[in-house]
Write a protein that holds these residues in place. Structure first.
Motif, PDB file in Angstrom:
ATOM      1  N   GLY A   1       0.831  -1.206   0.000  1.00 55.55           N
ATOM      2  CA  GLY A   1       0.000   0.000   0.000  1.00 55.55           C
ATOM      3  C   GLY A   1       0.860   1.249   0.000  1.00 55.55           C
ATOM      4  O   GLY A   1       2.056   1.209  -0.306  1.00 55.55           O
ATOM      5  N   GLU A   2       0.231   2.339   0.369  1.00 55.90           N
ATOM      6  CA  GLU A   2       0.904   3.647   0.286  1.00 55.90           C
ATOM      7  C   GLU A   2       1.629   3.994   1.587  1.00 55.90           C
ATOM      8  O   GLU A   2       2.845   4.158   1.611  1.00 55.90           O
ATOM      9  N   GLY A   3       0.879   4.104   2.654  1.00 52.86           N
ATOM     10  CA  GLY A   3       1.471   4.446   3.947  1.00 52.86           C
ATOM     11  C   GLY A   3       0.414   4.321   5.014  1.00 52.86           C
ATOM     12  O   GLY A   3      -0.784   4.323   4.710  1.00 52.86           O
ATOM     13  N   PRO A   4       0.841   4.210   6.265  1.00 52.90           N
ATOM     14  CA  PRO A   4      -0.119   4.014   7.351  1.00 52.90           C
ATOM     15  C   PRO A   4      -1.080   5.195   7.496  1.00 52.90           C
ATOM     16  O   PRO A   4      -0.713   6.335   7.232  1.00 52.90           O
ATOM     17  N   GLY A   5      -2.302   4.883   7.904  1.00 48.43           N
ATOM     18  CA  GLY A   5      -3.266   5.914   8.293  1.00 48.43           C
ATOM     19  C   GLY A   5      -3.302   5.993   9.809  1.00 48.43           C
ATOM     20  O   GLY A   5      -2.429   5.438  10.496  1.00 48.43           O
TER      21      GLY A   5
ATOM     22  N   GLU B   1      -3.504   2.534  11.662  1.00 51.45           N
ATOM     23  CA  GLU B   1      -2.239   1.788  11.532  1.00 51.45           C
ATOM     24  C   GLU B   1      -1.170   2.426  12.403  1.00 51.45           C
ATOM     25  O   GLU B   1      -0.368   1.749  13.049  1.00 51.45           O
TER      26      GLU B   1
ATOM     27  N   PRO C   1      -0.122  -2.714   9.411  1.00 54.22           N
ATOM     28  CA  PRO C   1      -0.677  -2.165   8.179  1.00 54.22           C
ATOM     29  C   PRO C   1      -2.123  -2.606   7.951  1.00 54.22           C
ATOM     30  O   PRO C   1      -2.527  -3.690   8.361  1.00 54.22           O
ATOM     31  N   PHE C   2      -2.869  -1.730   7.319  1.00 54.57           N
ATOM     32  CA  PHE C   2      -4.226  -2.038   6.867  1.00 54.57           C
ATOM     33  C   PHE C   2      -5.089  -2.658   7.973  1.00 54.57           C
ATOM     34  O   PHE C   2      -5.545  -3.792   7.858  1.00 54.57           O
TER      35      PHE C   2
ATOM     36  N   ASN D   1       3.882  -1.315   3.228  1.00 54.06           N
ATOM     37  CA  ASN D   1       3.584  -0.028   2.595  1.00 54.06           C
ATOM     38  C   ASN D   1       4.847   0.595   2.027  1.00 54.06           C
ATOM     39  O   ASN D   1       5.953   0.244   2.425  1.00 54.06           O
TER      40      ASN D   1
ATOM     41  N   HIS E   1      -6.451   1.070  -4.902  1.00 58.93           N
ATOM     42  CA  HIS E   1      -6.256   1.058  -3.451  1.00 58.93           C
ATOM     43  C   HIS E   1      -7.620   0.841  -2.790  1.00 58.93           C
ATOM     44  O   HIS E   1      -8.623   1.409  -3.230  1.00 58.93           O
TER      45      HIS E   1
HETATM   46  N1  URA Z   1      -3.620   2.765   3.515  1.00 62.56           N
HETATM   47  C1  URA Z   1      -2.410   2.315   3.150  1.00 62.56           C
HETATM   48  O1  URA Z   1      -1.928   2.599   2.061  1.00 62.56           O
HETATM   49  N2  URA Z   1      -1.759   1.547   4.005  1.00 62.56           N
HETATM   50  C2  URA Z   1      -2.227   1.209   5.193  1.00 62.56           C
HETATM   51  O2  URA Z   1      -1.542   0.498   5.921  1.00 62.56           O
HETATM   52  C3  URA Z   1      -3.491   1.677   5.549  1.00 62.56           C
HETATM   53  C4  URA Z   1      -4.185   2.462   4.702  1.00 62.56           C
END
Ligand code: URA
Length: 284
Positions: free
Chosen positions: A137-141, A144, A150-151, A177, A251
């Motif tokens: 994925g992109e990065g933690p929200g 997370e 993650p996710f 991510n 995504h």
């Molecule tokens: N979106 C992401 O790209 N990664 C995550 O871990 C959570 C949401």
């Protein structure tokens, strides 16, 4: 009071970014260096509005710019070009320890600005060290960032459903991510942040050696493949990343915003399932 116009514009820009449309507001602009509004994030709203783009009616034509900085052009380098492939795979029984060693090396990371942008937990990655399938994925929200996994938020629930529909359990795949720290306000990671963090994701991929990788969204696809193209042009075909076959799909956060695209995402996942010989679970 909330700046409703700004929020709406940001939502649209995020929507287009999910689709891999990054530069629609800079079309025809030859300048190698772009001005950024520091408060709003790089090259975001102001540039979008200046061109009289799709939001021209809803926003002032000369928005205030708090301060400008110059951003040098960034050369994208694919994960394949970043480092040579290791000559041999790490034995399956040693992969968990190898992942732990990378995590320890990351430590309480302060290598990029995200360390100082309100991060609570570093989100290293999660899942089976011997997984045949990896999701990036992109990065933690926020969720997370709070849990260090993650996710695990709303997008994570949808990703879990997607994994289940492929006939797999979440624990059987590996999830990571592009960046391991939450970008403030869930903005897209800056190139400097993504490039700093890439070395660790690259090594995680080399340890796990998945047969297939699914890039979730445009940011993951851009950095893994080193190309900035629309998601539409990257979907539906195989790419290569560190010896794994790589597929690009939407995504999950984008799918939550636009559920009509779920059928398209399912086509992408079915392509992966065919490659891995997976069948959806039998209906009960
Ligand atoms: N979106 C992401 O790209 N990664 C995550 O871990 C959570 C949401």
């Amino acid at each position: 009071m909330q700046d409703e116009g700004g929020t709406q514009v940001r939502a649209w820009v995020e929507y287009f970014r999910d689709l891999g449309v990054h530069d629609f507001y800079r079309r025809g602009e030859p300048a190698p260096r772009v001005a950024c509004d520091v408060d709003a994030g790089p090259a975001t709203m102001n540039a979008a509005v200046e061109s009289g783009g799709p939001f021209a009616d809803e926003t002032p034509s000369t928005p205030p710019v708090a301060e400008t900085i110059l951003v040098p052009p960034v050369k994208l380098i694919s994960f394949n070009e970043l480092a040579p492939m290791p000559s041999a795979a790490i034995p399956a029984a040693e992969r968990e320890a190898a992942l732990r060693a990378i995590e320890e090396e990351i430590g309480d990371c302060a290598r990029c600005p995200l360390a100082y942008a309100g991060r609570h937990k570093i989100v290293f990655g999660d899942g089976a060290a011997t997984a045949r399938l990896m999701f990036v994925g992109e990065g933690p929200g926020a969720d997370e960032d709070a849990q260090g996994l993650p996710f695990v938020g709303k997008a994570g629930q949808l990703l879990n459903n997607m994994i289940g529909a492929m006939g797999l359990a979440r624990a059987e795949v590996y999830i990571a991510n592009i960046v391991k720290c939450r970008p403030p306000g869930n903005r897209v990671p800056e190139p400097a942040e993504a490039n700093t963090c890439s070395q660790f994701l690259l090594r995680q991929i080399d340890v796990v050696r998945p047969e297939a990788i699914v890039a979730l969204g445009a940011t993951a696809a851009t950095y893994l493949l080193g190309v900035k193209q629309s998601l539409g042009s990257l979907r539906g075909r195989w790419h290569n990343c560190r010896g794994a076959k790589l597929a690009v799909t939407y995504h999950p956060a984008f799918l939550l915003r636009d559920p009509r695209q779920k059928a398209e995402a399912w086509k992408d996942l079915q392509m992966v399932m065919r490659e891995l010989g997976l069948a959806p679970p039998a209906r009960k």
